[in-house]
Write a protein that holds these residues in place. Structure first.
Motif, short mmCIF file in Angstrom:
data_model
loop_
_atom_site.label_atom_id
_atom_site.label_comp_id
_atom_site.label_asym_id
_atom_site.label_seq_id
_atom_site.Cartn_x
_atom_site.Cartn_y
_atom_site.Cartn_z
N GLN A 29 0.90 -1.34 0.10
CA GLN A 29 -0.08 0.08 -0.11
C GLN A 29 0.77 1.11 -0.18
O GLN A 29 0.44 2.37 -0.72
N ILE A 41 1.77 1.95 -3.38
CA ILE A 41 0.59 2.30 -4.21
C ILE A 41 0.58 3.86 -4.21
O ILE A 41 0.25 4.53 -5.17
N SER A 42 0.63 4.31 -2.66
CA SER A 42 0.33 5.63 -2.37
C SER A 42 1.23 6.78 -2.26
O SER A 42 1.27 7.85 -2.80
N GLY A 73 2.40 -3.78 -6.10
CA GLY A 73 1.53 -2.56 -5.93
C GLY A 73 1.65 -1.39 -6.76
O GLY A 73 0.62 -0.93 -7.29
N ARG A 74 3.14 -1.26 -7.28
CA ARG A 74 3.34 -0.08 -8.31
C ARG A 74 2.56 -0.51 -9.40
O ARG A 74 2.03 0.28 -10.28
N ILE A 93 -0.30 -2.31 -10.03
CA ILE A 93 -1.45 -2.09 -9.74
C ILE A 93 -1.91 -0.59 -9.85
O ILE A 93 -2.78 -0.19 -10.41
N ALA A 94 -1.13 0.16 -9.16
CA ALA A 94 -1.19 1.73 -9.12
C ALA A 94 -1.23 2.07 -10.43
O ALA A 94 -1.87 3.13 -10.81
N SER A 115 -5.02 3.83 -11.91
CA SER A 115 -4.38 5.17 -11.43
C SER A 115 -5.60 5.99 -11.05
O SER A 115 -5.71 6.89 -10.09
N GLN A 149 -8.26 4.22 -7.32
CA GLN A 149 -7.51 4.05 -6.34
C GLN A 149 -8.47 3.69 -4.98
O GLN A 149 -8.26 2.91 -4.42
N VAL A 201 -8.74 -0.02 -4.97
CA VAL A 201 -7.61 -0.66 -4.03
C VAL A 201 -7.80 -0.49 -2.64
O VAL A 201 -7.69 -1.50 -1.77
#
Length: 244
Positions: A31, A34-35, A172-173, A175-176, A180, A183, A186
């Motif tokens: 996470q 991702i964030s 995670g990256r 998925i991001a 985009s 989210q 996610v």
């Protein structure tokens, strides 16, 4: 020399498989990737590894002391449960408030390295996991009470743990990058996983299958992979190859 290599690769194998199942640590690393991006996630993972190293050395050097600390691990288990519930709630909050966009518990002013140490440091399941494996490795003479063996095993465990966490970070990256603009999905999914994790932990505590039970029955952790470890480290009949 061969025996030392086997100790190193045994550490990799055990740690890698132990870190692969979805859990608080690897989900949190994913996470953050991702964030906040790759660098914060990697710093967070480094903190996880440092805490893991501490727990492994403690189990190798103080096994008898560990068996007497059931109340401490029970308290840590409750702390971990509160953290998991808070992580789930934070994800649901971020999902339903688009302006937030981040899990406030993971994306804050605390340095990611320190956050990783804290999150993994209060996880009591590290102790019974490594306690169970240390027991079987000493029993089967794979590990001996020597610093060279300890250091090689811990080094291998760090490599295995790092490899497993990197899978979640890069996943995670990925998925991001793919979603985009969605989210919130996610956050709902990760929040749901944290919720399931909390429910499972509560169920184990109610059914007396918690950390105290695992400390008393370490074979429940190491049995699934014990045969594979034995295969990796089996004696090939040449005593000269096992000299350390």
């Amino acid at each position: 020399m061969l025996k030392l290599l086997r100790i190193f690769f045994t550490g990799i194998f055990i740690s890698f498989l132990g870190a692969l199942p979805l859990g608080t640590q690897n989900l949190a690393a994913m996470q953050i990737a991702i964030s906040d991006g790759m660098q914060p996630a990697l710093l967070f993972s480094l903190g996880l590894i440092v805490a893991d190293i501490f727990y492994i050395y403690i189990t190798l050097l103080a096994m008898q002391w560990i068996q007497k600390q059931k109340k401490l691990f029970k308290a840590l288990e409750c702390v971990t449960l509160v953290i998991v519930i808070a992580l789930a709630a934070s994800n649901f909050y971020a999902a339903t408030h688009p302006a937030v966009q981040k899990n406030v518990l993971l994306s804050n002013s605390i340095p990611r390295f320190i956050l990783g140490i804290i999150l993994n440091g209060v996880n009591p399941m590290q102790i019974p996991f490594w306690f169970g494996w240390s027991t079987v490795l000493f029993t089967k003479k794979i590990l001996q009470p020597r610093w060279k063996h300890y250091n090689l095993f811990v080094s291998g465990a760090c490599v295995g743990f790092s490899a497993a966490i990197l899978i979640f970070i890069f996943g995670g990256r990925l998925i991001a990058d793919r979603i985009s603009n969605n989210q919130d999905i996610v956050y709902f999914v990760i929040g749901g996983i944290f919720t399931i994790t909390a429910i499972i932990q509560i169920w184990k505590m109610i059914r007396k299958k918690d950390v105290e039970h695992v400390m008393e029955h370490p074979e429940e952790i190491k049995t699934p992979f014990e045969e594979v470890v034995e295969e990796i480290n089996k004696d090939d009949g040449d005593p000269g190859k096992n000299a350390s």
